[in-house]
Scaffold this active site. Structure first.
Site, PDB file in Angstrom:
ATOM      1  N   TRP A  75      18.284 -57.603   3.248  1.00 12.06           N
ATOM      2  CA  TRP A  75      18.227 -58.623   2.197  1.00 12.06           C
ATOM      3  C   TRP A  75      19.678 -59.033   1.970  1.00 12.06           C
ATOM      4  O   TRP A  75      20.463 -58.270   1.408  1.00 12.06           O
ATOM      5  CB  TRP A  75      17.597 -58.043   0.936  1.00 12.06           C
ATOM      6  CG  TRP A  75      17.215 -59.089  -0.047  1.00 12.06           C
ATOM      7  CD1 TRP A  75      16.141 -59.931   0.027  1.00 12.06           C
ATOM      8  CD2 TRP A  75      17.910 -59.430  -1.250  1.00 12.06           C
ATOM      9  NE1 TRP A  75      16.125 -60.761  -1.057  1.00 12.06           N
ATOM     10  CE2 TRP A  75      17.194 -60.487  -1.859  1.00 12.06           C
ATOM     11  CE3 TRP A  75      19.053 -58.949  -1.873  1.00 12.06           C
ATOM     12  CZ2 TRP A  75      17.592 -61.061  -3.049  1.00 12.06           C
ATOM     13  CZ3 TRP A  75      19.445 -59.531  -3.062  1.00 12.06           C
ATOM     14  CH2 TRP A  75      18.710 -60.571  -3.632  1.00 12.06           C
ATOM     15  N   GLU A 482      11.827 -67.909 -24.045  1.00  9.34           N
ATOM     16  CA  GLU A 482      11.558 -67.069 -22.877  1.00  9.34           C
ATOM     17  C   GLU A 482      10.391 -66.111 -23.178  1.00  9.34           C
ATOM     18  O   GLU A 482       9.499 -65.923 -22.342  1.00  9.34           O
ATOM     19  CB  GLU A 482      12.830 -66.319 -22.471  1.00  9.34           C
ATOM     20  CG  GLU A 482      12.681 -65.337 -21.340  1.00  9.34           C
ATOM     21  CD  GLU A 482      12.130 -65.924 -20.031  1.00  9.34           C
ATOM     22  OE1 GLU A 482      12.028 -67.152 -19.902  1.00  9.34           O
ATOM     23  OE2 GLU A 482      11.769 -65.128 -19.155  1.00  9.34           O
ATOM     24  N   LYS A 486       6.831 -65.949 -21.134  1.00  7.69           N
ATOM     25  CA  LYS A 486       6.312 -64.718 -20.510  1.00  7.69           C
ATOM     26  C   LYS A 486       4.866 -64.490 -20.941  1.00  7.69           C
ATOM     27  O   LYS A 486       4.011 -64.158 -20.130  1.00  7.69           O
ATOM     28  CB  LYS A 486       7.126 -63.481 -20.898  1.00  7.69           C
ATOM     29  CG  LYS A 486       8.441 -63.252 -20.235  1.00  7.69           C
ATOM     30  CD  LYS A 486       8.432 -62.987 -18.767  1.00  7.69           C
ATOM     31  CE  LYS A 486       8.438 -64.243 -17.970  1.00  7.69           C
ATOM     32  NZ  LYS A 486       9.665 -64.852 -17.620  1.00  7.69           N
ATOM     33  N   GLU A 489       2.498 -67.098 -19.263  1.00  4.84           N
ATOM     34  CA  GLU A 489       2.374 -66.910 -17.815  1.00  4.84           C
ATOM     35  C   GLU A 489       1.436 -65.793 -17.421  1.00  4.84           C
ATOM     36  O   GLU A 489       0.614 -65.964 -16.533  1.00  4.84           O
ATOM     37  CB  GLU A 489       3.748 -66.512 -17.224  1.00  4.84           C
ATOM     38  CG  GLU A 489       4.686 -67.605 -16.937  1.00  4.84           C
ATOM     39  CD  GLU A 489       5.918 -67.054 -16.211  1.00  4.84           C
ATOM     40  OE1 GLU A 489       6.635 -66.230 -16.796  1.00  4.84           O
ATOM     41  OE2 GLU A 489       6.143 -67.452 -15.069  1.00  4.84           O
ATOM     42  N   HIS A 505       9.088 -78.796 -40.583  1.00  6.87           N
ATOM     43  CA  HIS A 505       9.011 -80.197 -40.164  1.00  6.87           C
ATOM     44  C   HIS A 505       7.729 -80.462 -39.383  1.00  6.87           C
ATOM     45  O   HIS A 505       7.636 -81.435 -38.644  1.00  6.87           O
ATOM     46  CB  HIS A 505      10.256 -80.556 -39.354  1.00  6.87           C
ATOM     47  CG  HIS A 505      11.514 -80.382 -40.143  1.00  6.87           C
ATOM     48  ND1 HIS A 505      11.899 -81.273 -41.119  1.00  6.87           N
ATOM     49  CD2 HIS A 505      12.440 -79.393 -40.147  1.00  6.87           C
ATOM     50  CE1 HIS A 505      13.022 -80.837 -41.677  1.00  6.87           C
ATOM     51  NE2 HIS A 505      13.362 -79.698 -41.100  1.00  6.87           N
ATOM     52  N   LYS A 604       5.864 -67.882  -6.829  1.00  2.66           N
ATOM     53  CA  LYS A 604       7.171 -67.293  -7.123  1.00  2.66           C
ATOM     54  C   LYS A 604       8.291 -68.313  -6.929  1.00  2.66           C
ATOM     55  O   LYS A 604       9.234 -68.369  -7.683  1.00  2.66           O
ATOM     56  CB  LYS A 604       7.397 -66.068  -6.217  1.00  2.66           C
ATOM     57  CG  LYS A 604       8.697 -65.336  -6.482  1.00  2.66           C
ATOM     58  CD  LYS A 604       8.678 -64.657  -7.840  1.00  2.66           C
ATOM     59  CE  LYS A 604      10.036 -64.099  -8.243  1.00  2.66           C
ATOM     60  NZ  LYS A 604      10.144 -63.872  -9.678  1.00  2.66           N
TER      61      LYS A 604
HETATM   62  O1  M6R Z   1      13.715 -69.564  -8.465  1.00  4.58           O
HETATM   63  P1  M6R Z   1      14.038 -70.319  -9.730  1.00  4.58           P
HETATM   64  O2  M6R Z   1      14.854 -69.502 -10.666  1.00  4.58           O
HETATM   65  O3  M6R Z   1      14.659 -71.652  -9.467  1.00  4.58           O
HETATM   66  O4  M6R Z   1      12.640 -70.567 -10.421  1.00  4.58           O
HETATM   67  C1  M6R Z   1      12.549 -71.303 -11.600  1.00  4.58           C
HETATM   68  C2  M6R Z   1      11.199 -71.156 -12.242  1.00  4.58           C
HETATM   69  O5  M6R Z   1      10.192 -71.583 -11.380  1.00  4.58           O
HETATM   70  C3  M6R Z   1      10.910 -69.693 -12.645  1.00  4.58           C
HETATM   71  O6  M6R Z   1      11.887 -69.195 -13.495  1.00  4.58           O
HETATM   72  C4  M6R Z   1       9.538 -69.589 -13.349  1.00  4.58           C
HETATM   73  O7  M6R Z   1       9.579 -70.224 -14.579  1.00  4.58           O
HETATM   74  C5  M6R Z   1       9.112 -68.122 -13.478  1.00  4.58           C
HETATM   75  N1  M6R Z   1       7.746 -67.973 -13.113  1.00  4.58           N
HETATM   76  C6  M6R Z   1       9.291 -67.591 -14.846  1.00  4.58           C
HETATM   77  O8  M6R Z   1       8.797 -66.323 -15.030  1.00  4.58           O
END
Ligand code: M6R
Length: 609
Positions: A75, A482, A486, A489, A505, A604
């Protein structure tokens, strides 16, 4: 994170190594390779960029044969993913092969030293110094040479070594990166993780930091760095391979949440140290250039965008430069005002998000200087940006980002301090104080994680809700966003994040008896204002779970439950505050029976617009 497998015994090494590497695929990789010593006492190597299937194709052609070998899934950290940079790496004489996981921090100075002593380097990797250093110290005893070489290495690593000069030995070393030995009659293994050997054996040794292990086909010796033999109990593995890949955690997301202290530390290492200037090796900007920027844009998507919001607060507070944060898909179509006085910071875990890439290309075309904050070496974002800040989070497998977010926050703080240092916008002692607080953060994260069970207690109630509200002010507002993302999602519960002062407001109309509100109150200077906002929802019947710093007990009067955090510098508080929110979402999703690591409809890496 790279994977290592090695074998010495009576059987053909290559198929055993490849099978082992397949079991380490979960660690993430971009290339792979194997080296064996054949019956003519020659090193044979096969390498391929991409998946293990590509390596298997190479192996069909090259037909490696030998009973001792080492293999690797890489990696990329130093040098792009490529056949050349993939492991195993050899010394200049091509007598020693090494596979390595981790980072050799002082590889530049070692390269210089070795070059002066006649060694040549053909890759961009840090690893290549290891076989050459072993060669430098080789005087008829491989173990001694490895021991001497190891004394010169700085960083965290595990590596395996074979040499044609001693083809009956496989030597491996561990410091801060995992390494186990698999024990079997007629042959022994080394590996980064247990799944790699589970098809062959359930008896393993765990190698500890600063230990050297010497394998022959029928013996294993563990040595301390000063050569003393260590007695280690054999551990008999009873779990199945799937659980082991997750390090014993039920899900990758939970594993990644618990990895946060480590990756926070890794992202800071070699960048900040008390009493020393902040150095960012892949950012090549002079003080003059930094002073010439009249505006900074931070552009990203999803969680990375939320990290950008924290970046704005930090840069404006510490470096006093105006910052605008944009969602990449908006930025690219809104005709943003960009010129050569613009600094664009793009944040992307994967480095491949389509909208982020497009925003970056647009800004570059208009003359902006681009710094990429990314987790993936060799990703498109890292290749196209002018400067790069790598977040050393290791591969993030769960779709919901957790550890990558924390390292993005670390990146934002370090960049803010770096700018402040150059612009002299805050005093040296303030910079030192923040650096000290950053260095202490991993311990605070560990403390929070120890309280995971307490946080779990709140999950049952929230899991029954249809709507949840998150409130915060300043840094806490960005963290609230954030936390809310979470929850959505992975548990599919609708949630919204609001700035504490914005409630009246409009959104307060939604609060009724029993509505769950998660209120973040980590900011000392905004604490009383936040308590007033909590009162406003509490009076209207909300069920409030607050998150506050230890000792801020006044919040108990207006909350149904309080999650306390160890005290941290308010500027850095987001790294602490987000952890209970991640855990809460995780436990709620478990109660609801959701597919935590692969939530519905999500990918992802979003490589389409
Ligand atoms: O790979 P990236 O950081 O560019 O991805 C951005 C978003 O797609 C990513 O952060 C997404 O919101 C995640 N699923 C959040 O948990």
């Amino acid at each position: 994170m790279c994977g290592i497998v090695g074998y010495i015994g009576n059987r053909e090494a290559t198929p055993l190594i490849v099978e082992g590497l397949k079991k380490l695929e979960y660690r993430g990789y971009d290339s792979a390779g194997v080296a064996v010593i054949n019956s003519d006492n020659k090193l044979q190597i096969a390498k391929a960029k991409g998946r293990l299937a590509n390596l298997e194709k190479e192996l069909e052609i090259d037909g490696l044969s030998g009973v001792i070998g080492i293999g690797h899934t890489r990696w990329a950290t130093h040098g792009v993913p490529s056949k050349l940079n993939s492991h195993p790496h050899l010394n200049t004489k091509k007598t020693i092969a090494v596979v390595h996981n981790g980072i050799i921090e002082n590889y530049m100075e070692l390269r210089k030293f070795l070059r002066e002593n006649g060694y040549e380097f053909i890759t961009d990797t840090d690893t290549e110094v290891i076989p050459n250093l072993i060669d430098f110290y080789y005087n008829g005893d491989l173990v001694e040479a490895v021991t001497e070489a190891t004394k010169k290495l700085r960083g965290g690593y595990a590596f395996g070594v074979i040499s044609v000069d001693e083809p009956d030995k496989l030597v491996a070393v561990r410091k801060d990166c995992p390494l186990i030995v698999g024990l079997k009659e007629g042959g022994n293994f080394i590996a980064s993780d247990i799944p790699a050997v589970l098809n062959e054996t359930r008896d393993v040794y765990f190698i500890e930091d600063d230990e050297i292990v010497v394998l022959t086909k029928d013996s294993v010796k563990i040595l301390t760095e000063d050569g003393k033999e260590v007695n280690r109990d054999v551990y008999h593995v009873t779990w199945n391979a799937d659980a082991a890949e997750k390090g014993g955690y039920d899900h990758f997301m939970l594993k990644e949440i618990f990895e946060q202290p480590k990756v926070t530390r890794d992202t800071m290492t070699s960048r900040i140290a008390l009493g020393e200037d902040i150095t960012l090796d892949k950012i090549n900007l002079t003080t003059e250039q930094l002073k010439s920027f009249s505006k900074i844009y931070i552009v990203a998507c999803g969680t990375a965008y939320h990290a950008g919001l924290i970046g704005k607060y930090a840069i404006e507070k510490l470096a006093k430069i105006p910052v605008e944060v944009d969602i990449a898909s908006e930025f690219r179509y809104r005709d943003p005002l960009i010129n050569e006085k613009t600094l664009l910071i793009v944040i992307s875990q994967s480095g491949e998000t389509a909208d982020t890439l497009a925003a970056m290309r647009l800004a570059k075309k208009k003359g902006a200087r681009v710094i990429a904050v990314t987790n993936v070496v060799g990703s498109t974002v890292s290749r196209e940006a002018d400067d790069v800040f790598y977040t050393w989070a290791g591969p993030e497998i769960a779709v919901a980002s957790t550890k990558a977010y924390t390292t993005q926050l670390v990146a934002m703080y370090i960049i803010a301090l770096y700018l402040a240092q150059h612009m002299k916008t805050i005093s040296n002692s303030e910079i030192e104080e923040l650096k000290k607080a950053l260095i202490e953060l991993p311990e605070k994260e560990e403390e929070i994680l120890k309280n995971a069970e307490k946080i779990k207690k709140h999950a049952e109630k929230v899991s029954k809700e249809n709507d949840v509200f998150y409130l915060g002010r300043g840094f806490d507002y960005a963290v609230a966003m954030e936390g809310s993302l979470k929850l959505k999602e992975i548990s599919y519960i609708h949630s919204e994040a609001y700035a504490g002062g914005e409630l009246k407001h409009g959104p307060i109309a939604l609060i009724e008896d029993g509505t769950v509100v998660i209120a973040l109150a980590s900011q000392e200077s905004l604490f009383e204002k936040m308590v007033s906002n909590i009162k406003e929802v509490k009076t209207r019947g909300a069920y409030v779970i607050s998150v506050a710093m230890e000792g801020k007990t006044a919040i108990e009067d207006t909350s149904d439950e309080v999650i306390y955090l160890p005290r941290v510098n308010p500027v850095l508080a987001p790294i602490a505050t987000v952890i209970p929110l991640q855990l809460l979402s995780y436990y709620i999703a478990i109660i609801k029976g959701c597919d935590v690591d692969k939530p519905r409809n999500l990918a992802k890496s979003v490589t389409v617009e």
